[in-house]
Design a protein around this motif. Structure first.
Motif, PDB file in Angstrom:
ATOM      1  N   UNK A  18      -3.543 -66.127  32.656  1.00  0.00           N
ATOM      2  CA  UNK A  18      -4.621 -64.898  32.663  1.00  0.00           C
ATOM      3  C   UNK A  18      -5.944 -65.492  32.380  1.00  0.00           C
ATOM      4  N   UNK A  19      -6.987 -64.876  33.157  1.00  0.00           N
ATOM      5  CA  UNK A  19      -8.221 -65.195  32.837  1.00  0.00           C
ATOM      6  C   UNK A  19      -9.009 -64.108  32.198  1.00  0.00           C
ATOM      7  N   UNK A  20      -8.316 -62.878  31.702  1.00  0.00           N
ATOM      8  CA  UNK A  20      -8.761 -61.873  31.145  1.00  0.00           C
ATOM      9  C   UNK A  20      -8.159 -61.916  29.653  1.00  0.00           C
ATOM     10  N   UNK A  21      -9.151 -62.035  28.415  1.00  0.00           N
ATOM     11  CA  UNK A  21      -8.685 -61.921  27.385  1.00  0.00           C
ATOM     12  C   UNK A  21      -8.349 -60.555  26.803  1.00  0.00           C
ATOM     13  N   UNK A  22      -7.353 -60.302  25.983  1.00  0.00           N
ATOM     14  CA  UNK A  22      -6.923 -59.054  25.565  1.00  0.00           C
ATOM     15  C   UNK A  22      -6.074 -59.199  24.284  1.00  0.00           C
ATOM     16  N   UNK A  23      -6.826 -58.548  23.180  1.00  0.00           N
ATOM     17  CA  UNK A  23      -6.386 -58.976  21.792  1.00  0.00           C
ATOM     18  C   UNK A  23      -5.338 -57.768  21.421  1.00  0.00           C
ATOM     19  N   UNK A  24      -3.954 -58.425  21.126  1.00  0.00           N
ATOM     20  CA  UNK A  24      -2.800 -57.400  20.907  1.00  0.00           C
ATOM     21  C   UNK A  24      -3.192 -56.821  19.679  1.00  0.00           C
ATOM     22  N   UNK A  25      -3.776 -57.192  18.634  1.00  0.00           N
ATOM     23  CA  UNK A  25      -3.620 -56.597  17.307  1.00  0.00           C
ATOM     24  C   UNK A  25      -4.878 -55.556  17.638  1.00  0.00           C
ATOM     25  N   UNK A  26      -6.007 -55.819  18.263  1.00  0.00           N
ATOM     26  CA  UNK A  26      -6.962 -54.465  18.391  1.00  0.00           C
ATOM     27  C   UNK A  26      -6.419 -53.407  19.311  1.00  0.00           C
ATOM     28  N   UNK A  27      -5.671 -53.842  20.245  1.00  0.00           N
ATOM     29  CA  UNK A  27      -4.791 -52.857  21.173  1.00  0.00           C
ATOM     30  C   UNK A  27      -3.810 -51.899  20.566  1.00  0.00           C
ATOM     31  N   UNK A  28      -3.192 -52.673  19.549  1.00  0.00           N
ATOM     32  CA  UNK A  28      -2.059 -51.883  18.864  1.00  0.00           C
ATOM     33  C   UNK A  28      -2.907 -50.918  17.857  1.00  0.00           C
ATOM     34  N   UNK A  29      -3.924 -51.311  17.268  1.00  0.00           N
ATOM     35  CA  UNK A  29      -4.952 -50.446  16.376  1.00  0.00           C
ATOM     36  C   UNK A  29      -5.469 -49.604  17.112  1.00  0.00           C
ATOM     37  N   UNK A  30      -5.677 -49.245  18.295  1.00  0.00           N
ATOM     38  CA  UNK A  30      -6.581 -48.305  19.249  1.00  0.00           C
ATOM     39  C   UNK A  30      -7.784 -48.702  19.332  1.00  0.00           C
TER      40      UNK A  30
ATOM     41  N   UNK B 150       5.203 -64.477   6.484  1.00  0.00           N
ATOM     42  CA  UNK B 150       5.160 -65.990   6.719  1.00  0.00           C
ATOM     43  C   UNK B 150       5.846 -66.196   7.956  1.00  0.00           C
ATOM     44  N   UNK B 151       5.920 -67.334   8.573  1.00  0.00           N
ATOM     45  CA  UNK B 151       6.545 -67.883   9.719  1.00  0.00           C
ATOM     46  C   UNK B 151       8.196 -67.620   9.769  1.00  0.00           C
ATOM     47  N   UNK B 152       8.645 -67.977   8.447  1.00  0.00           N
ATOM     48  CA  UNK B 152      10.102 -67.775   8.223  1.00  0.00           C
ATOM     49  C   UNK B 152      10.271 -66.395   8.081  1.00  0.00           C
ATOM     50  N   UNK B 153       9.352 -65.386   7.756  1.00  0.00           N
ATOM     51  CA  UNK B 153       9.802 -64.038   7.743  1.00  0.00           C
ATOM     52  C   UNK B 153       9.587 -63.356   9.168  1.00  0.00           C
ATOM     53  N   UNK B 154       8.993 -63.725  10.190  1.00  0.00           N
ATOM     54  CA  UNK B 154       8.620 -63.212  11.278  1.00  0.00           C
ATOM     55  C   UNK B 154       9.809 -62.882  12.377  1.00  0.00           C
ATOM     56  N   UNK B 155       9.869 -61.706  12.406  1.00  0.00           N
ATOM     57  CA  UNK B 155      10.906 -61.023  13.327  1.00  0.00           C
ATOM     58  C   UNK B 155      10.279 -60.520  14.685  1.00  0.00           C
ATOM     59  N   UNK B 156       9.037 -60.455  14.943  1.00  0.00           N
ATOM     60  CA  UNK B 156       8.367 -60.152  16.129  1.00  0.00           C
ATOM     61  C   UNK B 156       8.243 -60.960  17.313  1.00  0.00           C
ATOM     62  N   UNK B 157       8.433 -60.404  18.254  1.00  0.00           N
ATOM     63  CA  UNK B 157       8.397 -61.142  19.560  1.00  0.00           C
ATOM     64  C   UNK B 157       7.090 -62.061  19.886  1.00  0.00           C
ATOM     65  N   UNK B 158       7.458 -62.988  20.529  1.00  0.00           N
ATOM     66  CA  UNK B 158       6.188 -64.009  20.823  1.00  0.00           C
ATOM     67  C   UNK B 158       5.192 -63.288  21.714  1.00  0.00           C
ATOM     68  N   UNK B 159       3.633 -63.409  21.143  1.00  0.00           N
ATOM     69  CA  UNK B 159       2.863 -63.129  21.685  1.00  0.00           C
ATOM     70  C   UNK B 159       1.440 -63.868  21.960  1.00  0.00           C
ATOM     71  N   UNK B 160       1.071 -63.973  23.367  1.00  0.00           N
ATOM     72  CA  UNK B 160      -0.122 -64.793  23.445  1.00  0.00           C
ATOM     73  C   UNK B 160      -1.296 -64.239  23.095  1.00  0.00           C
ATOM     74  N   UNK B 161      -2.054 -65.251  22.322  1.00  0.00           N
ATOM     75  CA  UNK B 161      -3.315 -64.914  21.696  1.00  0.00           C
ATOM     76  C   UNK B 161      -4.380 -64.624  22.622  1.00  0.00           C
ATOM     77  N   UNK B 162      -4.256 -65.183  23.849  1.00  0.00           N
ATOM     78  CA  UNK B 162      -5.293 -64.873  24.854  1.00  0.00           C
ATOM     79  C   UNK B 162      -5.157 -63.560  25.364  1.00  0.00           C
ATOM     80  N   UNK B 163      -3.754 -63.281  25.865  1.00  0.00           N
ATOM     81  CA  UNK B 163      -3.783 -61.863  26.686  1.00  0.00           C
ATOM     82  C   UNK B 163      -2.792 -61.055  26.076  1.00  0.00           C
ATOM     83  N   UNK B 164      -2.278 -61.300  25.137  1.00  0.00           N
ATOM     84  CA  UNK B 164      -1.175 -60.496  24.379  1.00  0.00           C
ATOM     85  C   UNK B 164       0.169 -60.299  24.882  1.00  0.00           C
TER      86      UNK B 164
END
Length: 200
Positions: A172-184, A148-162
């Protein structure tokens, strides 16, 4: 000890441990229970939903039609209102439309999950394919799932460039998914909320 996928401390001081599969989870629970001064509880699963596809667009009342044409469902629910459409999805053609159906009453969730074992439900005009459907919430701050939002301790991340900023601050004009990048994953050139491209 069973292999661990993630470990973090919760706000109330407990230790949250994620395992790669149920086999390793059960193994870890047995090992932990063998230690007398430590207790382990399994986190509850997401509320079950079903995705019903190939529903003709001219169906008037989807839930009522499903209950009417599948009499065995009456053994699982007390009223038609116990089922409801939670999402109407975009159709890929002009003839059919997919829907996500959920239980309206909390105590009926286990009963709804029984519907997931079947392959088809009948509507008035057709036989509709059924899939189990889980819709985890995604946090707008960090772009990750499952908390949940109240439990989120992570840093801010842009949904467009990560990167570490909000989407309205992104240049940025280049999209980069933070979640896919993290999973490899190989395909990371999309937004984190692009459900058609993001495999996470």
């Amino acid at each position: 000890m069973a292999p661990v996928e993630q470990v973090k401390t919760t706000r109330d001081g407990h230790l949250f441990v994620r395992f790669p599969d149920r086999k390793n989870l059960e193994m870890a629970k047995m090992e932990i229970q063998a230690i007398s001064n430590i207790s382990a509880n399994e986190k509850g699963t997401l509320k079950p939903k079903i995705k019903v596809v190939y529903v003709p667009k001219d169906e008037d009342d989807i839930v009522a039609n499903i209950v009417k044409k599948n009499p065995w469902i009456n053994n699982l629910i007390s009223e038609n209102d116990d089922l409801k459409i939670v999402k109407e999805m975009a159709a890929k053609n002009d003839k059919y439309k997919p829907y996500t159906v959920s239980s309206n009453a909390h105590h009926k969730h286990e009963k709804l999950s029984m519907i997931e074992v079947i392959e088809y439900l009948h509507c008035i005009y057709s036989r509709c394919k059924v899939f189990a459907c889980y819709m985890p919430y995604q946090r707008y701050k960090c772009q990750e799932f499952g908390h949940s939002a109240t439990d989120c301790r992570n840093d801010q991340a842009c949904p467009r460039c990560g990167e570490n900023h909000k989407s309205n601050e992104c240049a940025s004009s280049i999209f980069r998914c933070k979640n896919c990048l993290k999973k490899g994953h190989s395909n990371t050139k999309h937004k984190t909320y692009d459900g058609n491209k993001c495999t996470v």
